[in-house]
Motif scaffolding. Structure first.
Motif, PDB file in Angstrom:
ATOM      1  N   UNK C 314      67.141  53.108   2.519  1.00 38.37           N
ATOM      2  CA  UNK C 314      66.836  52.811   3.918  1.00 38.37           C
ATOM      3  C   UNK C 314      68.085  52.302   4.633  1.00 38.37           C
ATOM      4  N   UNK C 315      68.327  52.862   5.809  1.00 37.39           N
ATOM      5  CA  UNK C 315      69.474  52.464   6.630  1.00 37.39           C
ATOM      6  C   UNK C 315      68.963  52.042   8.006  1.00 37.39           C
ATOM      7  N   UNK C 316      69.279  50.844   8.388  1.00 34.01           N
ATOM      8  CA  UNK C 316      69.000  50.416   9.752  1.00 34.01           C
ATOM      9  C   UNK C 316      70.238  50.674  10.589  1.00 34.01           C
ATOM     10  N   UNK C 367      59.543  52.590   6.244  1.00 40.90           N
ATOM     11  CA  UNK C 367      60.772  53.288   5.864  1.00 40.90           C
ATOM     12  C   UNK C 367      60.921  53.322   4.347  1.00 40.90           C
ATOM     13  N   UNK C 368      60.616  52.200   3.701  1.00 41.90           N
ATOM     14  CA  UNK C 368      60.730  52.183   2.240  1.00 41.90           C
ATOM     15  C   UNK C 368      59.706  53.122   1.608  1.00 41.90           C
ATOM     16  N   UNK C 377      67.168  59.637   2.259  1.00 36.21           N
ATOM     17  CA  UNK C 377      67.512  58.502   3.116  1.00 36.21           C
ATOM     18  C   UNK C 377      66.603  58.441   4.333  1.00 36.21           C
ATOM     19  N   UNK C 378      66.229  57.266   4.717  1.00 35.87           N
ATOM     20  CA  UNK C 378      65.405  57.084   5.910  1.00 35.87           C
ATOM     21  C   UNK C 378      66.111  56.099   6.837  1.00 35.87           C
ATOM     22  N   UNK C 379      66.293  56.525   8.066  1.00 38.25           N
ATOM     23  CA  UNK C 379      66.901  55.657   9.077  1.00 38.25           C
ATOM     24  C   UNK C 379      65.829  54.913   9.852  1.00 38.25           C
ATOM     25  N   UNK C 380      66.103  53.662  10.138  1.00 41.11           N
ATOM     26  CA  UNK C 380      65.341  52.969  11.158  1.00 41.11           C
ATOM     27  C   UNK C 380      66.312  52.811  12.326  1.00 41.11           C
TER      28      UNK C 380
END
Ligand SMILES: Cc1ncc(C[n+]2csc(CCOP(=O)(O)OP(=O)(O)O)c2C)c(N)n1
Ligand SMILES: Cc1ncc(C[n+]2csc(CCOP(=O)(O)OP(=O)(O)O)c2C)c(N)n1
Ligand code: SF4
Ligand code: SF4
Ligand SMILES: [Mg+2]
Ligand SMILES: [Mg+2]
Lengths: 350, 617, 617, 350
Positions: C314-316, C367-368, C377-380
């Motif tokens: 997860x990437x913010x 997101x997780x 990968x999941x962006x917030x």
């Protein structure tokens, strides 16, 4: 040692060999916090350039990102400046220097900029021996992002909120010595008397000159418990070598009064006089310097001065056998082999 | 045999082990045919490894001038026992398998009844004819060339001439090579009906041409354009661009005193390579770097800086299969979008798309002119196929009247006469501001930064002042379309049934497909984009056609996406035809791709086995 | 004065110098109004600097619940002489300028006849009332709060209660603050007609709400989702996310023996931060990083690896104004495309777009789940406005029944029973392969790589084997739309005149605009995308409307571009309305943007001076 | 010194404490060039793991990109492997280790991977003291991209095509010592007898263990003029410290026969016996080690052995006070504070 605040010389109106006053070497007004060490470094830079009578527009000033990296706006308004990206000033400086070897390059960075994100570029600029004065304004924290520990924070140093750093610091001076840097100095933003001549020598040095300056962050790292505060630095300060630069123009006079000096002739012929403050310290013996600095560090003191210097090493251009003419000035006619040569070359591709 | 005679129209695949010296043998074969005046191309299908793994070299010979990959092999030279299986399978029906019969072929492999097996005891012949393991290994390669000389009826005089040129004073090497060729050729003539129905015949179609790879040509373009600073980090398939630049600089760029008129810096990584490039361009040099996708990924932050601080520099992206490490020795056009929109924030970068080494040469030059004119990063978007394979192109030409377009740079004299200089002021109303170089004049000094600045170059956090500058930059980059080379457009005779739009190295295969369509009476218009921002002709062309097939080599149809974003064309009028397995494009892939979308369209004609096309190697 | 009374409907801008302690005074003001039950929001317009530069704090009070920025200031509190000029100009016609009259105002500034000047000698009052320079400086801030208490008729009991809570045992601080407030309030009551026509009045609209910033809420979401490894590198405006995570971990995540149930690593840069995150996710932890645009630019190569090697992390991205360093303390939505298509090669990443801190909390959790479910990968995609400003949102809630969706992870027992495990095999036909964690079982071992691999996880350079895997990955990521939160859709009463489509923090301003349109009889349908890949409802909604205005905060219309690329909507039915100067969006920007495209559409109603809106600060 | 090729012990069928043979520690067939030094390192790794009876699936093997970085495929097929991106293995290893501190981490890298693109990550992994054995297969060139000089190429070393390197090399050993690494060794791919026990000690070391292995590239850097060739390495090889690991399981016997030994107790209780081959060499005195290595380097020799070791330093987890339970194994119920706690917390936001 006791620390003596340097006398501030009000030379405002005095003119140098170019007929310029110190004012002509200034830049925009600083937007840093009142009392920030970086502003003192800026003042020393101005002083050194003025004193050496360097034409401001023949200087290129570069930086990364950080409070420290903002400072190139605050001096030499007539010099081209480049505030690049975080940690990557060394490569930009390398490229600029590649294009025009005749200008004088000064890079300003911080401990975050140089030792965290920029560590690789910092080390490789040393290895490449880029002709660049590299001023590392070292405060043990990331100032601009509000006080996180940087990689130069000492073990046990306390952050403003109280946490203690547990990781080994990266000491840019020891790193530079290990990597073969040819000019390694450390000073303190609060000691202009020491810093100015070091900067002058660095500007004269042919090759990469590291000037690590302990430059306290009054906002985030100047409290009790910090090892990069004004107080701590003053109390643990140990000057090993005093430097003094005699520019080529001036007649060199023997200074009979002081003994134990080493003189190093810089690329342009000027002389740096180094006075060891302890017997036997030899700023041209890399390994002994390394060992002595380790001892001093272990004793909890901060060694300062022009700690190591080696003149005559090949810089990036010499290693590349580049023409003396700045590449930007080589006429196109000399660069382009022309139609006939191409025609001839074509036969190799048949 | 019943096979009709086909002159100057065949494809050969040679299967060997990498690191065993077959490259020079294959080169010799290529050169011989090329010197016979016959159009030819070579594709090297090699592993990402240094020694000991299977590697293939494919030669396409086409009197008609089609030089795209043709994965339909008349002859397969199987020199690698490890890949016999797939090599046998890859011979087209009716074709020939040439193998080393020193050891018997596994019966399972020898069982195709629709092909001809040509066994030559190459190892045994070389063991007899030469001394020493290394020599024997090398000469085995030359010996298979000998076999092909006989089978294809190549001109032995040309071969001899080549050897004499290559080895000049080394008589013993000439002799060794000649006798290896004789070993193979004699054996072939003795055992097989030579030449085969497919064969070569001297013609005169290569006189004004050369064989060159795109990286070499691009390097030469950089030398000719006057680039003085090159910074790079090794990465396949872009490395040979800097190898070439280094070589040509050594040849052309040393002054009388031996000093170099250039500097080449092998950087510690791609971040440093682009940093050096930007620094040097800012300092006033023509500066460039060369890399592949992974490198561009690492350069994103710096590219945003160069865009926003308006620093003109050149980046060659010799694309390979991505994302991530992907297949480093396979080709793709997967970085089109990541090049053009590199960096966070709103950006768009100028790009040029060469189709072959000839355009690599001219576009390298154009890239520097555009970079300096528009003060912005310019990509030359090449790929492994163009960059590393051997292409036949017209001889490179140079106009001595050319002078670099440095764009709007103020001299010391101009600055002296100005009241004040402001770096980002749109004085001429064309979106391009004047720049100055460091060291030239005190009045030229300004502070370059990637942080918010107004049109006077001053730091700002003010919304209006900030947007004023980024709006101008957008305008400036858009205006570059005026100097982007016009697209290549070729129209069918009469109203087109559909159009094909393509980019870069797809050119040859698409043209071959269009020729095939024409033979079948299907009329196809053709457009190839040469750069971005798109010239107006691109959209006009798209609008002419009810359907435009966008042929490219990536999974997601990146050129099509770019057309969708950057022209006004309706989405239904652009359809994706993609091929992204990593091999150079073939006519077959184009036609079958279109046939899939358009059941009425002709499928590619077939002369043999197609089922496993592209899925090999 | 003639000004009608307006209750709970005003905006205040407070101009101070940063580093002088005004933040806590402004916070006190906010909290007091919030506790009076009145909807409120605060926007901090601060410089990229630590101390000594102009900074503004804007408070919007709206009984109707509109909490978007309203750049039309009823009261400007001008505490910074350096910015008096613009501060005077920023008072709406008929509004009030509150300034420190210890020194006289420059006559040029005192000359607006359409506003009211309220001079209070704050410095003089504090010099009299307090000892010590620092105390006087701090208390001056409290004193202007006092003035506002009187002018706006704030509930003094609430203020007193807050002070008692805050300073608990420190009686002297409570007293000092109370007397500073009294200084200001008494002076105001003595010299001005208090309260002003604009004023506050207790209501009951904030009972189940909190005031929180998005980074804090996101951090809390990570703690609740069970994240154990966080790696980061400081960068404004994302830093406070990790500050929050650290704080909450210290509070909630220490075991009985004092040991930490988490590890937070301040990395040496963003490349390391994402590398650590990927390594930890691969190792089986819920791992995340937080950064802003420049960081994402540096992460591109690693993101391609995570996409292709299928590692869920997860990437913010707390966006700021870019490209390059841009304006680090200003907000933008400029990274939408660079997030979603990060990396060279063909990629597309899953993304979630929170609109406020409440969604930061829930989307952190989601997101997780998505990252582990889809192994990607999941962006917030947050921004400075959401991340760092004070928002009023419903209290965060948690369902104790929640358990993490780890996706398809094989346990030791499952592996024990399997014949063989292959990492990239699409066993269930849904595009998602099973994964294993290191150390669990010998049979689970496989080799993760970013280079070409087949579905068995074996290295490959084969076209068909390679494409088989990347095709499945494309399918897998597309299929994530099934679990992406559905868009928020709100329909007008009756057939809509047009639709507005938006994303993230634009929500409040757009809703306010829609409410304004409704009052004018214009019916507008509303859609806000919550994630990517787009749920099917998005395209369906777009198709319902002849015209959809896509409102967003970047120059190039990135959401619109994404809709163009990733839905089938015709380009003419989506039009861009953009605002990208770095300030939080206002109703005004939305309505004037639409009015520009649609001359018939209503422009925003105006109650005062608008000419310089948005161009300030 | 004369160089003795180590006797190859054919233990193929011998079983270790886990009942596994050396075969069980192998991986896929190597695709490197025949004779590549890296393959010998692989063999030594296999040997060391087998000898220590470490369960293969409890090992995690990681690498960057390069010929060297391919090698994790060639050993321990039952271990999870991660061939990451060029130069960034340290961060991936750091993350994996963060998630699960119980596994044994071994990272393989090359000189290009570690000292050029990856220099920053390499240094910071040392600083963070990640519990990781870091094997740097050092050949002075970029093998996989066909033979360019790497940052470890020595001054004067000749490339295959003849150019001479003029830049100072970066010596990972000196760098690691300067940065405070707690385990620093150098060996030679051709000296398995030395390398295997060093690897065993490294695997046992708690913290970052650097094993720099001169590993000649037979294809691009094994010619005359290269200072990383087999021949050159053999001729300039100087063993300073012999290491021998006595695993915890075995009874520790006094080795009366050899004198001048230092014994270091590893984290798990096993003992490493270090025998200096020159009098006075103390592998636990960082500064003296540094100086001695500098002298040896100046004399043109290559110092090898387990050069420096310091046990008991805090590794990354200890500095972070992480729970002993691997984080991946902490149940969610312990991680999530729950609805009630959230409700309570909410009052702070009003
Ligand atoms: C790629 C990138 N990451 C992070 C940042 C945020 N950032 C700005 S300055 C800085 C640290 C500066 O620290 P230092 O170099 O020590 O300078 P100081 O402010 O202490 O003088 C960081 C992390 C950035 N600008 N760019
Ligand atoms: C980002 C990136 N840049 C460049 C490359 C190309 N590349 C692959 S391996 C390598 C160098 C490897 O050198 P080294 O680490 O010394 O390994 P060796 O092959 O010598 O064992 C390079 C530059 C890459 N894979 N990724
Ligand atoms: S925050 Fe620290 S480093 Fe930055 S300007 Fe203030 S005192 Fe200087
Ligand atoms: S090229 Fe060199 S490093 Fe790579 S496999 Fe061959 S010998 Fe080893
Ligand atoms: Mg700092
Ligand atoms: Mg190497």
């Amino acid at each position: 040692m006791t620390f003596v605040k340097p006398a501030v010389h009000h030379k405002r109106l005095e003119k140098n060999a170019l007929g310029l006053t110190v004012r002509d070497y200034e830049g925009a007004l600083s937007t840093l916090c009142a009392g920030c060490g970086h502003d003192s470094v800026t003042a020393a830079i101005i002083q050194a350039f003025w004193h050496l009578s360097i034409a401001p527009h023949r200087v290129v000033k570069l930086s990364g990102i950080g409070c420290s990296s903002k400072t190139p706006t605050y001096f030499l308004r007539e010099a081209h400046g480049f505030n690049s990206v975080h940690g990557r000033m060394p490569s930009v400086a390398t490229g600029a220097n590649a294009a025009n070897r005749e200008l004088l390059y000064v890079g300003i960075s911080g401990d975050g900029d140089s030792l965290s994100i920029g560590l690789g570029q910092f080390c490789h600029a040393i290895r490449r021996n880029v002709n660049l004065t590299y001023i590392l304004e070292n405060n043990g924290v990331y100032g601009l992002t509000k006080g996180q520990f940087s990689a130069s924070a000492d073990v046990g140093s306390k952050a403003k909120r109280g946490e203690e750093n547990r990781q080994q610091p990266i000491d840019p001076v020891m790193l530079a010595l290990t990597l073969g840097a040819t000019f390694v100095a450390r000073s303190f933003s609060g000691d202009k008397a020491q810093l100015v001549p070091i900067l002058e020598a660095a500007f004269k040095h042919q090759g990469f000159a590291l000037v690590d300056v302990i430059s306290p962050c009054v906002t985030f790292n100047d409290h009790v418990g910090s090892t990069k505060s004004y107080m701590y630095t003053r109390e643990h300060y140990r000057e090993l070598v005093e430097a003094d630069l005699v520019p080529l123009r001036k007649p060199i006079e023997a200074d009979g009064a002081r003994a134990a000096t080493t003189q190093v002739r810089m690329h342009d012929g000027s002389l740096v006089t180094l006075r060891g403050t302890e017997p036997g310290y030899d700023p041209t013996d890399r390994d002994r310097v390394y060992m002595r600095l380790r001892e001093i560090a272990k004793a909890g003191e901060i060694a300062t001065g022009l700690l190591y210097v080696e003149e005559g090493g090949a810089d990036m251009h010499e290693m590349s056998a580049t023409t003396e003419t700045p590449l930007v000035e080589v006429p196109f006619e000399e660069l382009c082999p022309g139609a006939a040569a191409l025609d001839k070359l074509m036969s190799q591709f048949r | 045999m019943g096979e009709p005679i086909r002159v100057n129209d065949f494809a050969i695949r040679i299967a060997t082990v990498n690191g065993t010296g077959s490259a020079s043998a294959n080169g010799m074969l290529m050169q011989a045919i090329f010197r016979m005046g016959i159009p030819i191309s070579g594709k090297n299908i090699f592993p990402s490894n240094i020694q000991g793994l299977p590697t293939w070299y494919e030669i396409r010979v086409s009197g008609e001038g089609h030089t795209a990959r043709r994965p339909e092999f008349d002859i397969v030279v199987a020199m690698n026992a490890e890949t016999y299986g797939r090599d046998v399978a890859d011979v087209r029906a009716g074709g020939w398998l040439l193998y080393d019969s020193t050891w018997p072929l596994d019966p399972a492999l020898a069982s195709r009844s629709d092909i001809h097996y040509l066994g030559v005891p190459l190892s045994a012949l070389c063991a007899e004819g030469f001394e020493g393991a290394r020599t024997r290994l090398l000469m085995k390669n030359i010996a298979y060339v000998g076999v092909l000389v006989a089978l294809l009826d190549l001109d032995m005089e040309i071969v001899r001439g080549m050897l004499e040129e290559t080895f000049a004073a080394k008589r013993h090497l000439i002799d060794a090579n000649l006798s290896a060729i004789a070993l193979g050729a004699d054996y072939a003539r003795a055992h097989f009906a030579c030449p085969l129905p497919i064969r070569a015949q001297t013609m005169d179609a290569t006189r004004d041409h050369i064989m060159i790879d795109g990286n070499t040509a691009a390097a030469l373009g950089c030398v000719y354009a006057g680039a003085t600073v090159g910074a790079w980090y090794p990465i396949t398939p872009s490395t040979s661009l800097f190898d070439g630049f280094t070589r040509f600089c050594k040849k052309f760029r040393h002054r009388a005193d031996g000093k170099a008129n250039y500097i080449i810096l092998q950087a510690e990584d791609e971040l440093a390579a682009i940093g050096i490039t930007i620094g040097a361009a800012w300092g006033g040099a023509r500066a460039f770097t060369s890399t592949s996708g992974a490198g561009v990924s690492l350069m994103n932050e710096f590219l945003g800086l160069a865009y926003y601080a308006e620093i003109g520099c050149v980046i060659f992206d010799v694309q390979r299969v991505g994302p991530s490490t992907g297949m480093p020795t396979r080709t793709q056009q997967g970085d089109i979008l990541s090049n053009i929109y590199a960096s966070h924030g709103d950006t768009a970068h100028v790009a040029l798309f060469p189709a072959d080494p000839g355009e690599c040469f001219t576009m390298a030059r154009d890239a520097f002119d555009l970079a300096e004119r528009y003060q912005t990063p310019v990509f030359v978007v090449s790929d492994l196929d163009i960059g590393m394979n051997d292409w036949m192109v017209p001889k490179l030409k140079w106009d001595d009247a050319y002078r670099p377009d440095r764009g709007k740079v103020l001299s010391a004299e101009q600055l002296e006469q100005m009241d004040a200089f402001y770096r980002y002021l749109d004085v001429d109303g064309d979106g391009v501001a004047y720049r100055t170089l460091p060291g030239v004049h005190p009045k030229g000094a300004y502070f370059t930064r990637g942080s918010g600045h107004d049109k006077y170059g001053k730091y700002t956090e003010d919304a209006a002042k900030y947007t004023e500058v980024v709006d101008r930059i957008a305008r400036k980059v858009r205006s570059a379309k005026e100097r982007i080379p016009a697209p290549v457009i070729e129209r069918a005779d009469g109203p087109a049934d559909f159009a094909i739009v393509t980019v870069g190295g797809c050119d040859r295969a698409v043209r071959e497909a269009i020729a095939a369509y024409a033979k079948q009476g299907v009329r196809v218009d053709y457009l190839r984009v040469l750069g971005f921002p798109f010239a107006d002709e691109v959209e006009a062309f798209l609008r002419e056609h009810a359907i435009n097939y966008v042929v490219e080599q990536n999974r997601d149809g990146q050129l099509r996406r770019l057309l969708l974003l950057e022209t006004g064309i309706e989405r239904d009028r652009i359809a994706s035809v993609v091929d992204y397995g990593g091999l150079p494009l073939s006519k077959h892939a184009v036609m079958s791709g279109i046939a899939r979308l358009r059941p009425d369209a002709a499928a590619p004609e077939s002369t043999g086995l197609h089922s496993k096309l592209g899925a090999r190697a």
